[in-house]
Scaffold this motif. Structure first.
Motif, PDB file in Angstrom:
ATOM      1  N   SER A  49      25.683   3.484 -56.259  1.00  0.00           N
ATOM      2  CA  SER A  49      26.177   4.699 -55.622  1.00  0.00           C
ATOM      3  C   SER A  49      25.401   5.930 -56.066  1.00  0.00           C
ATOM      4  O   SER A  49      25.812   7.050 -55.814  1.00  0.00           O
ATOM      5  CB  SER A  49      27.674   4.895 -55.961  1.00  0.00           C
ATOM      6  OG  SER A  49      27.806   5.024 -57.361  1.00  0.00           O
ATOM      7  N   MET A  50      24.299   5.725 -56.751  1.00  0.00           N
ATOM      8  CA  MET A  50      23.530   6.883 -57.181  1.00  0.00           C
ATOM      9  C   MET A  50      22.042   6.626 -57.020  1.00  0.00           C
ATOM     10  O   MET A  50      21.543   5.518 -57.248  1.00  0.00           O
ATOM     11  CB  MET A  50      23.848   7.233 -58.638  1.00  0.00           C
ATOM     12  CG  MET A  50      23.168   8.534 -59.064  1.00  0.00           C
ATOM     13  SD  MET A  50      23.656   9.044 -60.709  1.00  0.00           S
ATOM     14  CE  MET A  50      25.187   9.832 -60.378  1.00  0.00           C
ATOM     15  N   VAL A  51      21.398   7.687 -56.558  1.00  0.00           N
ATOM     16  CA  VAL A  51      19.971   7.580 -56.333  1.00  0.00           C
ATOM     17  C   VAL A  51      19.278   8.786 -56.952  1.00  0.00           C
ATOM     18  O   VAL A  51      19.855   9.882 -57.032  1.00  0.00           O
ATOM     19  CB  VAL A  51      19.678   7.475 -54.822  1.00  0.00           C
ATOM     20  CG1 VAL A  51      20.055   8.752 -54.110  1.00  0.00           C
ATOM     21  CG2 VAL A  51      18.232   7.106 -54.554  1.00  0.00           C
ATOM     22  N   GLU A  52      18.044   8.555 -57.417  1.00  0.00           N
ATOM     23  CA  GLU A  52      17.281   9.659 -58.016  1.00  0.00           C
ATOM     24  C   GLU A  52      16.199  10.054 -57.023  1.00  0.00           C
ATOM     25  O   GLU A  52      15.433   9.211 -56.556  1.00  0.00           O
ATOM     26  CB  GLU A  52      16.661   9.180 -59.334  1.00  0.00           C
ATOM     27  CG  GLU A  52      15.948  10.248 -60.136  1.00  0.00           C
ATOM     28  CD  GLU A  52      14.467  10.348 -59.797  1.00  0.00           C
ATOM     29  OE1 GLU A  52      13.886  11.417 -59.992  1.00  0.00           O
ATOM     30  OE2 GLU A  52      13.862   9.353 -59.307  1.00  0.00           O
ATOM     31  N   VAL A  53      16.220  11.343 -56.632  1.00  0.00           N
ATOM     32  CA  VAL A  53      15.190  11.821 -55.703  1.00  0.00           C
ATOM     33  C   VAL A  53      14.487  13.036 -56.275  1.00  0.00           C
ATOM     34  O   VAL A  53      15.094  14.073 -56.477  1.00  0.00           O
ATOM     35  CB  VAL A  53      15.769  12.176 -54.313  1.00  0.00           C
ATOM     36  CG1 VAL A  53      16.033  10.921 -53.512  1.00  0.00           C
ATOM     37  CG2 VAL A  53      17.024  13.004 -54.439  1.00  0.00           C
ATOM     38  N   LYS A  54      13.234  12.917 -56.572  1.00  0.00           N
ATOM     39  CA  LYS A  54      12.397  14.038 -57.011  1.00  0.00           C
ATOM     40  C   LYS A  54      13.055  14.853 -58.109  1.00  0.00           C
ATOM     41  O   LYS A  54      13.094  16.087 -58.062  1.00  0.00           O
ATOM     42  CB  LYS A  54      12.053  14.924 -55.814  1.00  0.00           C
ATOM     43  CG  LYS A  54      11.347  14.145 -54.708  1.00  0.00           C
ATOM     44  CD  LYS A  54      10.473  15.012 -53.868  1.00  0.00           C
ATOM     45  CE  LYS A  54       9.596  14.146 -52.987  1.00  0.00           C
ATOM     46  NZ  LYS A  54       8.770  14.901 -52.083  1.00  0.00           N
ATOM     47  N   GLY A  55      13.605  14.159 -59.046  1.00  0.00           N
ATOM     48  CA  GLY A  55      14.180  14.871 -60.180  1.00  0.00           C
ATOM     49  C   GLY A  55      15.648  15.207 -60.023  1.00  0.00           C
ATOM     50  O   GLY A  55      16.264  15.701 -60.954  1.00  0.00           O
ATOM     51  N   ALA A  56      16.237  14.951 -58.846  1.00  0.00           N
ATOM     52  CA  ALA A  56      17.661  15.222 -58.682  1.00  0.00           C
ATOM     53  C   ALA A  56      18.401  13.898 -58.598  1.00  0.00           C
ATOM     54  O   ALA A  56      17.889  12.930 -58.051  1.00  0.00           O
ATOM     55  CB  ALA A  56      17.891  16.028 -57.408  1.00  0.00           C
ATOM     56  N   LYS A  57      19.589  13.858 -59.166  1.00  0.00           N
ATOM     57  CA  LYS A  57      20.415  12.657 -59.070  1.00  0.00           C
ATOM     58  C   LYS A  57      21.503  12.914 -58.048  1.00  0.00           C
ATOM     59  O   LYS A  57      22.240  13.887 -58.150  1.00  0.00           O
ATOM     60  CB  LYS A  57      21.018  12.309 -60.431  1.00  0.00           C
ATOM     61  CG  LYS A  57      19.982  11.774 -61.373  1.00  0.00           C
ATOM     62  CD  LYS A  57      20.586  11.466 -62.727  1.00  0.00           C
ATOM     63  CE  LYS A  57      19.491  10.999 -63.674  1.00  0.00           C
ATOM     64  NZ  LYS A  57      19.853  11.203 -65.067  1.00  0.00           N
ATOM     65  N   LEU A  58      21.599  12.006 -57.075  1.00  0.00           N
ATOM     66  CA  LEU A  58      22.564  12.224 -56.005  1.00  0.00           C
ATOM     67  C   LEU A  58      23.465  11.018 -55.848  1.00  0.00           C
ATOM     68  O   LEU A  58      23.024   9.862 -55.929  1.00  0.00           O
ATOM     69  CB  LEU A  58      21.821  12.466 -54.668  1.00  0.00           C
ATOM     70  CG  LEU A  58      20.907  13.697 -54.619  1.00  0.00           C
ATOM     71  CD1 LEU A  58      20.158  13.739 -53.294  1.00  0.00           C
ATOM     72  CD2 LEU A  58      21.723  14.982 -54.807  1.00  0.00           C
ATOM     73  N   ASP A  59      24.773  11.297 -55.635  1.00  0.00           N
ATOM     74  CA  ASP A  59      25.711  10.240 -55.309  1.00  0.00           C
ATOM     75  C   ASP A  59      25.653   9.959 -53.818  1.00  0.00           C
ATOM     76  O   ASP A  59      25.402  10.864 -53.020  1.00  0.00           O
ATOM     77  CB  ASP A  59      27.151  10.708 -55.632  1.00  0.00           C
ATOM     78  CG  ASP A  59      27.407  10.631 -57.116  1.00  0.00           C
ATOM     79  OD1 ASP A  59      26.484  10.170 -57.839  1.00  0.00           O
ATOM     80  OD2 ASP A  59      28.494  11.051 -57.535  1.00  0.00           O
ATOM     81  N   PHE A  60      25.893   8.736 -53.437  1.00  0.00           N
ATOM     82  CA  PHE A  60      26.067   8.442 -52.012  1.00  0.00           C
ATOM     83  C   PHE A  60      27.199   7.459 -51.839  1.00  0.00           C
ATOM     84  O   PHE A  60      27.535   6.698 -52.746  1.00  0.00           O
ATOM     85  CB  PHE A  60      24.771   7.953 -51.381  1.00  0.00           C
ATOM     86  CG  PHE A  60      24.243   6.667 -51.961  1.00  0.00           C
ATOM     87  CD1 PHE A  60      23.443   6.666 -53.105  1.00  0.00           C
ATOM     88  CD2 PHE A  60      24.549   5.444 -51.369  1.00  0.00           C
ATOM     89  CE1 PHE A  60      22.961   5.484 -53.623  1.00  0.00           C
ATOM     90  CE2 PHE A  60      24.050   4.262 -51.878  1.00  0.00           C
ATOM     91  CZ  PHE A  60      23.249   4.275 -53.012  1.00  0.00           C
ATOM     92  N   ALA A  61      27.789   7.467 -50.658  1.00  0.00           N
ATOM     93  CA  ALA A  61      29.044   6.762 -50.462  1.00  0.00           C
ATOM     94  C   ALA A  61      28.872   5.289 -50.140  1.00  0.00           C
ATOM     95  O   ALA A  61      29.562   4.437 -50.665  1.00  0.00           O
ATOM     96  CB  ALA A  61      29.844   7.435 -49.350  1.00  0.00           C
ATOM     97  N   GLU A  62      27.935   4.989 -49.290  1.00  0.00           N
ATOM     98  CA  GLU A  62      27.866   3.633 -48.761  1.00  0.00           C
ATOM     99  C   GLU A  62      26.874   2.792 -49.544  1.00  0.00           C
ATOM    100  O   GLU A  62      25.686   3.111 -49.586  1.00  0.00           O
ATOM    101  CB  GLU A  62      27.434   3.683 -47.288  1.00  0.00           C
ATOM    102  CG  GLU A  62      28.030   2.572 -46.463  1.00  0.00           C
ATOM    103  CD  GLU A  62      27.921   2.896 -44.984  1.00  0.00           C
ATOM    104  OE1 GLU A  62      27.468   2.031 -44.238  1.00  0.00           O
ATOM    105  OE2 GLU A  62      28.265   4.046 -44.609  1.00  0.00           O
TER     106      GLU A  62
END
Lengths: 393, 339, 566
Positions: free
Chosen positions: A282-295
């Protein structure tokens, strides 16, 4: 390009007569309610080595309006022409109302068709065009006249019966073509880019009229289009195709809101594509930012993915809570595009740049301006994560 | 074969106007002059109701070549008005049917094939004649030639046309006459010299005289009927029969051995020896096969019969191929197109 | 959902509808027609060239004999020489004339256009006969030749230039019509001189048109025999040799060899022309801005002068033939008289041959238009069936590569064969009609195809979906919509059937003599004035048909304005 599904549809006001067309044929061709009216199985069309259709399956229910959407060369027209019997498939089957029509010639099938070019017979009057199939089917003169009047009323052109096609506007001509296609009460209506030759204003109005007519007649309809707006506004379901395959079948809402693939995400509406790595389910790292996602995507940790979010799904963060996916972002150049502003946001302390749209209200309320830093949020249920990094379009 | 049957339907319309050859119709090959054909056809058809003539007309050489080429599949029923020398060639190929027309006894004995029954019967005699345009001659200060020998004078260079003997019977009878008059060696030498004065060799025997009549060239070697006719039409011509004697041939008629219409063919031959027919011939020619019918032509010297050379038909027929080949080799460069 | 089980991936073969069966039969029939009217006769000719008199195969013996015969070799050289000179002159004149029409504002453009088409309406014999009256020994203007004789190469070249002029003009005019004005504006803005613009923009823009015109004219000249026949006299060319060999000496083998020799340049030219035309079309960009010439007094009047001279020559040639035909006895008695129109007293078949020509031309126009237009429709609209269609499509273009003289000769060989079940049409009107349709098939076919391509390709789909049989749509929609093209084809076939000599000269029979052949035969017999008279009759008939066509097209367009107006 960015398009929100318009909530208001322009319904036709020109259809003056409420003529209920007797569709006895469709009634009897309904053996079991749950059985699809049109059923396409393993449809493949090869030209030399190139597959214009690659194993396509599609079911269409009775009375449904289905759009086939895709870029040119995706196979959508080939699919329509296979259903019509104009370019018969290499292999695979098509059943209509329980009948196998896979190898029937055009004249042996049951459909009406409308082309982008209208294909009205220029030397015949509007009435003669509409009655063309009736005359040949051996109806009596009065019957034909009655039916033609009925049909012309249906498309709001009863007063144009004696004119010739060239004397009508493009939109009017296309409505005549529609009336002609409906004359023999076919079970299936095929629309091949019916609105592409018209100018924007007429196109928008005719969209509503066709949809309205289709609903009233309850005729099963397939429309081929490359125009996503057309597909999204008119259809019960949209079929998105690419390279001879079906990418996604769904309601307009699903297609727009929950694209099944990066291709659909890219083709329908505008989209940010950001390369990243999976940290967890449920978590991804993009260009230095960590983002939660639902699916969840069902890939292992560290997998390379593409994270997508629509510019209009980027929201300004209200309140002070430390919600997930909250970022501080600096506003770049602001572009006024009519009913909203479009800009690029740079998330502080990361390399992340995201396109975002803000409504006029937001801009006014928050005093958004170039160079200003604001808190934003990327709602987890709006983030789509795809395994295959698409090439940046 | 389906190809043919399907296309046959396509042509149904076109065929509707193509009249199939019916009984009572005769295909007649001829080298007679176009302006004579109508009168002959009308007279014959009036005398023989129910039988009609379809003419195929061309110059003597062409008709001869055509008949020879069609040997295996002859199209003609009758040949009427072709040089006797040509008919003798066809006879040699076995293409002619012997038939003694009713009334042949009335003809001069020499004007028929000596065989019995004759393979061909004579109609009339035509002989070479020279047309000299006096207006053009006057303009150029030329005097009219009186003999064959005169024709090779240098002042006539480029002023003379003559028919090509390969295509024209008139041309061949001249060449044949010169060779018989002078002997082969001197004859060819004479033609070599004459060749220098010739402006053009024409396809037909009539054209040299018509061209002389129109002044296109000062003089043309032609034949007496055409010379007479052109002068009657008002052309400023002198009709000259050269003093050494003139070449001649006989127009004759014959039935093709392969005809499917023997009855009608015989009718035509019977008619061709009749008095009525001979009277028609006499309108064009000074000498005809039936004695006592001929009358002098208006502008042709009355003593023409005495001026004819002694003509060896058998020799002229037997040597035709050889002479024409030699002639073509020597002079063909100046020949008008069409043989 | 499993009610419809996916079947095995067997290839699907679509059932044929009645329409499709009908159309395929049609395509095959059109193929058979072309086989009969073009392919088999040409095949018969090719075969004949390699046979001896008894029909045994002799390899190249006949061809060796051709090259070993000095007179024939000379003719070949003469032919090439005449064709080269005529082509250069004709294309040059056509270019100047077309340039005047298309790129200047010369006054009287419409008039010049009409005059330029006059030669198409008469057989090639007409200019030759006129030249005799103009420059012959008794001509109006013989002094202009400074002692040279019109009989021979000079006369042939002038005659050929006259009758090929409109052919070249049409091609060059078309090429000039598709210029892009922006190129000229760009060149002018770069301060290029007029000459430089001409060399760098004008000429390159039409080079394919010029190439095309050059080859078309070259082949027309090298295979024409009307002009050399009348005025060539002792100057022999191949086209007259073939006639001599076949008619004069009945030497069919050698005639076939000469035919083969004439076929070669025509085939080469055919392919070069196809390539050139494709390139020329490719030059046409959709965004090109049409060039509208701007008035320029000096240039306009200069071109007016040049075009006037050319137009005057065309009119003079026609007028001289007319005057000669109504003079009582040229050159001694010039009182007007219709004596020369009394064809029944002449060679060539008389008035009957004129009536035959009318019948033949009418049949050719009606049957030819029906076959060709329907054929073009079937080839355009038949679905799938692609191999047979491309073969037949190739056959429709084949006549372009076959000179009329060669086709006519092939017809003798093919149809006069006793074993041919169609032998019975030999000597009938049917064979003349068949040969003439075959001879002029390609241009008419291209006209039909162009017209058909301009109408909506989905008419047939719509009618099938409405269950209307295809022939109804063909009769009630396609045909009416294409009526101008149909009329144009009919007119084209009629006029060409009236004027053609080359193909039919081998095929007429005593019952089917034709006017154009009568011109030839009367001239042969020395009846030059009646020959001129008959040529004038042909011209007037063609002109009347052409005028009727213009009126019919005009009234059609007016009537159809209701559905054409946008």
């Amino acid at each position: 390009m960015a398009v929100r599904i318009s909530a208001t549809r322009t319904f036709s006001s020109t259809c003056r007569a409420e003529v209920a067309l007797s569709r006895a044929k469709a009634e009897e061709a309904k053996p079991r309610p749950q059985q699809p009216y049109l059923s396409i199985r393993n449809l493949t069309k090869r030209f030399e080595k190139f597959a214009a259709l690659d194993n396509v399956d599609l079911d269409i229910a009775e009375g449904e309006f289905v759009s086939i959407l895709g870029p040119s060369g995706c196979g959508k027209t080939t699919l329509l022409r296979a259903v019509a019997g104009l370019d018969v498939q290499t292999s695979g089957t098509v059943h209509q109302a329980g009948r196998d029509i896979s190898n029937l010639p055009v004249s042996g099938r049951d459909f009406g068709i409308v082309f982008q070019s209208y294909a009205l017979f220029p030397n015949l009057t509007i009435a003669a065009n509409v009655g063309y199939g009736l005359t040949s089917a051996g109806y009596k003169r009065q019957e034909i006249e009655k039916r033609v009047t009925e049909l012309l009323n249906l498309v709001g052109l009863a007063d144009q019966a004696k004119k010739y096609p060239a004397q009508l506007s493009g939109g009017q001509q296309q409505r005549v073509a529609l009336a002609r296609a409906l004359a023999l009460s076919p079970g299936l209506l095929l629309l091949d880019e019916p609105l592409s030759a018209l100018d924007a204003r007429v196109r928008a109005r005719l969209r509503g009229e066709i949809r309205d007519l289709q609903r009233r007649l309850g005729i099963t309809t397939i429309m081929v289009t490359h125009d996503q707006e057309e597909a999204l506004t008119m259809s019960d379901r949209v079929v998105v195709m690419s390279k001879g395959r079906i990418e996604q079948i769904g309601t307009p809402d699903e297609i727009y809101g929950r694209p099944a693939s990066a291709f659909v995400a890219d083709f329908v509406g505008r989209m940010n594509f950001i390369p990243g790595n999976l940290l967890s389910d449920s978590m991804v790292e993009v260009k230095g930012a960590k983002l939660d996602f639902a699916e969840p995507v069902g890939l292992g940790r560290g997998s390379a993915v593409t994270v997508c979010i629509r510019p209009e799904d980027v929201v300004l963060h209200r309140g002070n809570g430390s919600d997930p996916n909250r970022l501080d972002a600096q506003i770049g150049v602001m572009e006024f595009v009519g009913n909203h502003f479009s800009t690029v946001l740079h998330a502080e302390n990361t390399n992340l740049n995201i396109s975002a749209d803000f409504s006029m209200n937001d801009v006014r309320e928050f005093g958004l301006a170039s160079g200003k830093t604001v808190p934003i949020r990327l709602p987890p249920d709006r983030l789509r994560v795809f395994p295959n990094p698409p090439s940046e379009a | 074969m389906r190809r043919f049957s399907t296309s046959a339907t396509l042509f149904g319309l076109a065929l509707a106007c193509a009249v199939p050859a019916a009984a009572g119709e005769l295909t007649v090959y001829t080298a007679l002059e176009a302006d004579q054909l109508k009168a002959y056809k009308e007279a014959f058809e009036a005398a023989n109701p129910g039988t009609t003539i379809n003419w195929v007309r061309d110059s003597t050489g062409i008709v001869t070549a055509k008949l020879l080429a069609e040997k295996d599949n002859p199209q003609a029923d009758v040949v009427l008005g072709l040089a006797a020398t040509s008919l003798m060639l066809l006879d040699k190929e076995g293409m002619l049917m012997g038939y003694e027309p009713k009334g042949i006894q009335a003809l001069t004995a020499t004007y028929r094939d000596p065989a019995n029954p004759p393979k061909w019967v004579g109609m009339d005699v035509w002989s070479s004649a020279l047309c000299f345009n006096t207006v053009e001659g006057g303009k150029k200060g030329l005097t009219a030639p009186q003999s064959w020998a005169d024709l090779i004078k240098p002042e006539y260079a480029g002023q003379i046309t003559m028919p090509n003997p390969a295509s024209s019977g008139t041309g061949y009878l001249m060449v044949s006459a010169w060779l018989q008059l002078m002997g082969e060696e001197k004859g060819w030498a004479y033609m070599d010299a004459l060749h220098n004065n010739i402006a053009a060799y024409t396809h037909s025997g009539s054209k040299p005289c018509k061209q002389a009549a129109a002044g296109e060239y000062t003089m043309g070697l032609s034949f007496e009927y055409r010379a007479n006719k052109s002068k009657q039409d008002g052309a400023p011509l002198d009709v000259i029969l050269p003093s050494e004697g003139v070449g001649w041939d006989m127009e004759a008629a014959s039935i093709l051995a392969t005809t499917k219409n023997v009855e009608d063919a015989k009718k035509l031959l019977d008619w061709s020896v009749s008095k009525e027919a001979n009277e028609l011939y006499a309108k064009s020619y000074a000498i005809v096969a039936m004695p006592g019918i001929a009358k002098p032509l208006e502008f042709v010297p009355a003593d023409i019969e005495q001026r004819l050379i002694k003509n060896d038909f058998a020799w002229a027929a037997a040597n035709r191929d050889r002479i024409l080949a030699e002639w073509s080799k020597r002079y063909d460069g100046k020949s008008e197109p069409k043989s | 959902m499993t009610a419809v089980a996916p079947t095995a991936l067997a290839p699907v073969r679509q059932k044929l509808s009645a329409d499709e069966v009908l159309m395929r039969i049609g395509v095959v029939l059109v193929g058979c027609f072309l086989l009969l009217a073009v392919v088999l006769p040409i095949w018969a000719l090719l075969k004949k060239a390699f046979e001896d008199k008894s029909g045994n195969f002799v390899g190249l013996a006949n061809i060796e004999q051709f090259f070993a015969t000095p007179s024939l070799a000379t003719s070949a050289m003469n032919s090439v020489f005449i064709a080269l000179v005529s082509t250069v002159l004709c294309v040059g004149l056509a270019f100047v004339y077309a340039y005047g029409l298309m790129r200047t504002c010369l006054p009287g453009r419409g008039f010049f256009r009409i005059v330029s088409q006059i030669p198409l309406l008469a057989p090639s014999l007409l200019p030759a006969i006129s030249l005799v009256y103009l420059f012959g020994n008794q001509g109006f203007a013989t002094w202009l030749l400074f002692g040279h004789s019109i009989y021979g190469p000079i006369g042939i070249v002038i005659g050929e230039v006259f009758w090929t002029f409109p052919h070249a003009l049409i091609i060059v005019t078309t090429a000039l019509a598709i210029a892009d004005a922006r190129h000229f504006e760009a060149a002018q803005s770069l301060k290029a001189s007029e000459w430089r613009i001409f060399m760098t923009v004008t000429l390159p823009g039409i080079r394919y048109g010029l190439i095309s015109a050059t080859f078309v004219v070259f082949v027309l000249v090298i295979t024409d025999f009307g002009v050399p026949k009348v005025i060539g006299e002792q100057y022999n060319v191949l086209a007259t040799d073939i006639y001599k060999q076949v008619i004069g000496q009945q030497n069919f083998q050698m005639g076939a060899v000469v035919g083969l020799v004439l076929l070669t340049p025509a085939v080469i030219a055919f392919f070069i022309d196809r390539i050139a035309q494709r390139r020329q079309t490719a030059l046409l960009s959709a965004r090109a801005v049409p060039l509208i010439p701007k008035p320029n007094k000096t240039v306009d009047w200069a071109f007016f002068a040049i075009c006037s001279v050319i137009a005057a020559m065309i009119i003079i040639v026609l007028a001289v033939a007319f005057i000669a035909s109504i003079a009582k006895f040229w050159p001694y008695d010039l009182t007007p008289s219709l004596k020369n129109y009394n064809f029944d007293m002449m060679d060539g078949g008389g008035w009957e041959s004129y009536r035959n020509s009318l019948t033949m031309s009418a049949l050719t126009a009606v049957i030819g238009t029906a076959v060709i237009f329907t054929g073009a429709y079937l080839l355009e609209k038949t679905t799938r069936f692609s191999a047979p269609r491309s073969i037949v499509r190739f056959l429709t273009l084949l006549p372009l590569a076959v000179p009329g003289l060669v086709l006519g000769l092939g017809f003798i060989f093919f149809f006069n064969d006793k074993d041919n079940p169609l032998n019975f049409i030999y000597g009938t009107m049917a064979i003349l009609v068949l040969c003439t349709i075959g001879h002029f098939y390609s241009v008419a076919h291209l006209t039909a195809t162009t017209a058909l391509k301009q109408i909506d390709p989905e008419f047939e789909t719509v009618s099938s979906s409405l269950k209307v049989p295809i022939y109804k749509t063909f009769l009630f929609v396609t045909l009416p919509v294409c009526l101008p093209a149909v009329l144009e084809i009919a007119m084209y076939l009629f006029v060409n059937a009236m004027t053609t000599v080359s193909a039919v000269v081998f095929l007429y029979s005593p019952k089917t003599t034709l006017a154009s052949i009568a011109v030839l035969n009367m001239d042969d017999a020395g009846d030059v004035a009646p020959a001129a008279a008959m040529a004038i009759m042909i011209f007037m008939t063609s002109a009347v048909v052409r005028i009727l066509y213009t009126i019919a097209t005009g009234s059609f367009l007016r009537r159809a304005q209701a559905w054409r107006r946008r």
